[in-house]
Structures are given as structure tokens and as C-alpha cells.
Enzyme design. Structure first.
Site, PDB file in Angstrom:
ATOM      1  N   HIS A  52       0.851  -1.185   0.000  1.00 57.34           N
ATOM      2  CA  HIS A  52       0.000   0.000   0.000  1.00 57.34           C
ATOM      3  C   HIS A  52       0.892   1.242   0.000  1.00 57.34           C
ATOM      4  CE1 HIS A  52      -3.823  -2.027   1.836  1.00 57.34           C
ATOM      5  NE2 HIS A  52      -3.318  -2.701   0.814  1.00 57.34           N
ATOM      6  N   GLU A  54       1.053   3.812   1.919  1.00 61.55           N
ATOM      7  CA  GLU A  54       1.606   4.160   3.227  1.00 61.55           C
ATOM      8  C   GLU A  54       2.790   3.273   3.586  1.00 61.55           C
ATOM      9  OE1 GLU A  54      -2.993   4.368   3.753  1.00 61.55           O
ATOM     10  OE2 GLU A  54      -1.550   3.338   2.469  1.00 61.55           O
ATOM     11  N   CYS A  82      -6.009   1.786   5.986  1.00 60.92           N
ATOM     12  CA  CYS A  82      -6.643   0.533   6.407  1.00 60.92           C
ATOM     13  C   CYS A  82      -6.016   0.098   7.742  1.00 60.92           C
ATOM     14  CB  CYS A  82      -6.436  -0.536   5.339  1.00 60.92           C
ATOM     15  SG  CYS A  82      -4.731  -1.132   5.228  1.00 60.92           S
ATOM     16  N   CYS A  85      -2.143  -0.578   7.536  1.00 59.23           N
ATOM     17  CA  CYS A  85      -1.333   0.630   7.455  1.00 59.23           C
ATOM     18  C   CYS A  85      -1.373   1.416   8.761  1.00 59.23           C
ATOM     19  CB  CYS A  85      -1.801   1.494   6.289  1.00 59.23           C
ATOM     20  SG  CYS A  85      -1.497   0.696   4.682  1.00 59.23           S
TER      21      CYS A  85
END
Length: 165
Positions: A52, A54, A82, A85
Site C-alpha cells: 500500500h 503508506e 486501512c 497501514c
């Protein structure tokens, strides 16, 4: 300052979209407002569920400063993080999160879960949501609308091909 860094995160999200990834971008800056790292979604092209935006930015920053603790930093991301993260942010001791669009399905900064400011955890992250919210949300809506249209066109082409046989 928040708008400036969110604009950069939006640009990174565009790079993700050009690769066919969900358009999410992230920028990590230090307490002096200096850029430490950037990232964008790469899960699909990298075959990595943890890639992701992040996580990519956190990894890059850790390597840059030779430390997994990223204290006194601010993470700018176009979509509310999410749980994965958010957990990484807590573990890294990120000081502040600034996000654009809320995520009503998996958001862990208050929309669905509240991991970043949970008293049960050993670190809390300051959260600011809604910066450039409409631009970030529209970027995501456009991406998913285009994906749906592509799927419909593909399905229609298959049906026409089968009926021609």
C-alpha cells in the site's frame, strides 16, 4: 503546508493509476517539513498485498534514516489508511496523519475502526481528515467507474464473440 503535501500525494496516486493500481499516494515529511519518503499503491503490479502507498513510504523512510522509528513525522495520504497501514504507523511511531478521502469500508482512522488513537495501544497518532477530500474522493470514484466500464465492455465483447461463433 497540508495542502502542499496532499497535492504531492495526489500526484503519486495518479502514478499508481497509470499502472492500473488503485490510486492512492502517500508522502512522509519530518518535523521540519522536509520530505523523507513517498509511495503509491503497488499491490497489483508487485503481487504484494502489503504494498500500500503508506507502507511503501514508511519502508522508504526507514531505509533512508536507518531506523524503523519515524517519530515526529507526518504522513499525508489520499485515502484513510486501512488497519494494516494504521498498525504500521503506530509501530513506527508516526506523529501525525493527514488524509484526504474517508474509507467507509476499511478506514482505520475513525470511519470503521479507530486504531490510530486507541488508548489500548502504546502510541497514538494525531489525525486530520478531509484535506483535499473532494479531489481525493473523485480520483477514486473515477478510477472505479472506469474499471466498471472496462469490465462491461469486455463482457459485451465476449458475448458478441460467442454469439458470432
Amino acid at each position: 503546508m497540508d495542502q502542499k503535501w496532499m497535492q504531492r500525494a495526489i500526484e503519486l496516486a495518479e502514478q499508481a493509476e497509470q499502472l492500473g493500481e488503485v490510486p492512492v499516494g502517500a508522502v512522509l515529511v519530518d518535523e521540519n517539513g522536509e520530505l523523507l519518503a513517498e509511495g503509491y499503491n503497488q499491490s497489483i503490479c508487485g503481487h504484494d498485498p502489503t504494498a500500500h502507498a503508506e507502507i511503501m513510504a514508511l519502508r522508504q523512510a526507514g531505509e533512508r534514516i536507518n531506523n524503523y522509528r519515524l517519530t515526529n513525522t507526518t504522513l499525508y495520504v489520499t485515502l484513510e489508511p486501512c488497519p494494516m497501514c494504521a498498525g504500521a504507523m503506530v509501530h513506527a511511531r508516526v506523529g501525525r496523519l493527514v488524509y484526504g478521502a474517508s474509507d467507509p469500508r476499511t478506514g482505520a482512522a475513525g470511519s470503521v475502526f479507530q486504531l490510530l488513537q486507541s488508548a489500548q495501544l502504546n502510541h497514538q497518532v494525531e489525525v486530520v481528515g478531509g484535506v483535499e477530500q473532494e479531489r481525493c474522493a473523485e480520483q477514486l470514484r473515477r478510477f472505479f467507474r472506469n474499471k466498471r466500464e472496462q469490465q462491461k465492455a469486455l463482457k459485451k465483447a465476449r458475448q458478441q464473440s460467442e454469439s458470432a461463433d
